[in-house]
Design a protein around this motif. Sequence first.
Motif: not given
Length: 305
Positions: A30-38
Amino acid sequence: MRRKIPSTTALICFEAAARHESFTKAAQELALTQGAVCRQIGGLEDFLNVELFRRSRRGVKLTEAGLSYSRQVATQLDAVERDTLSVMRQQGANVIELAVVPTFGTQWLLPRLKDFQHRHPEVTVNLTNRTRPFLFADTPFDAAIYYGDADWSGTQSQRLMGENPLPVCSPALLGGESTLDARRIAGLPLLQQTTRPYAWRQWFNGQGLNIAGDMTGPRYELFSMLAQAAMHEMGVALIPPFLIQRELEEGRLVVANRHALSSSRAYYLMIPDRKVESASLRAFRDWLAEQAQAYIASRKGDAPS
């Protein structure tokens, strides 16, 4: 009233993480950071008040509730994507979404549809199988071709043609005869059509016969299934000749008896009242009626339509 629906971003993050069973891979996709997904998934769990993943040092694993929800979310996101692409494709185009009974669509309509495209290149006709009536208001369909009596609330009808099915079978079942009388046919397995449960009874009654087992035998929903079963010597089927022209011409099926089943029911083009002024639908209706009349005229020597 405000809908109880979580954010689309949270659902997309959850679906990707559930598919990969990895927040890291979901973030990469999704071209996001892992933190954003979390954070998105954590917010979704808070919204639902349900734990969707079990976290450990080895990674994440879906809970039972998470697995069930992920399947539902994936299905709904796929549907939204399809609808979105459909709207994007139709922008500025004349598109007819047509519901059609399957075998009629593939065996009779599709071989003729190129002519409509040639005459009306500005109109696109999409076909979707539907075997029974439905509420137009609950679907994306602009019109429907179905077999029945034209009693469909909120629509206008254009009669196309009758069915007039004939008993057909594999040549092997004729036993060297050119045709079989009705009593000989009654002694063979009778292949039944699910949506025409009384067809064989009506056919035998039309010849003054009452046959005890006229409603027994394997049932198939589509005429194409009946044709396949008949070709494989499984029995005799009542099928409209125009749906099996190639099979008859090639000798894979033969007419076992020339007595056709006559019925007041027919194939109709049904257009909802709110769509009858559509120029593209009027053009399609007129073309379809012309094609049906041409077909009927070409088969004047056969059973009446």
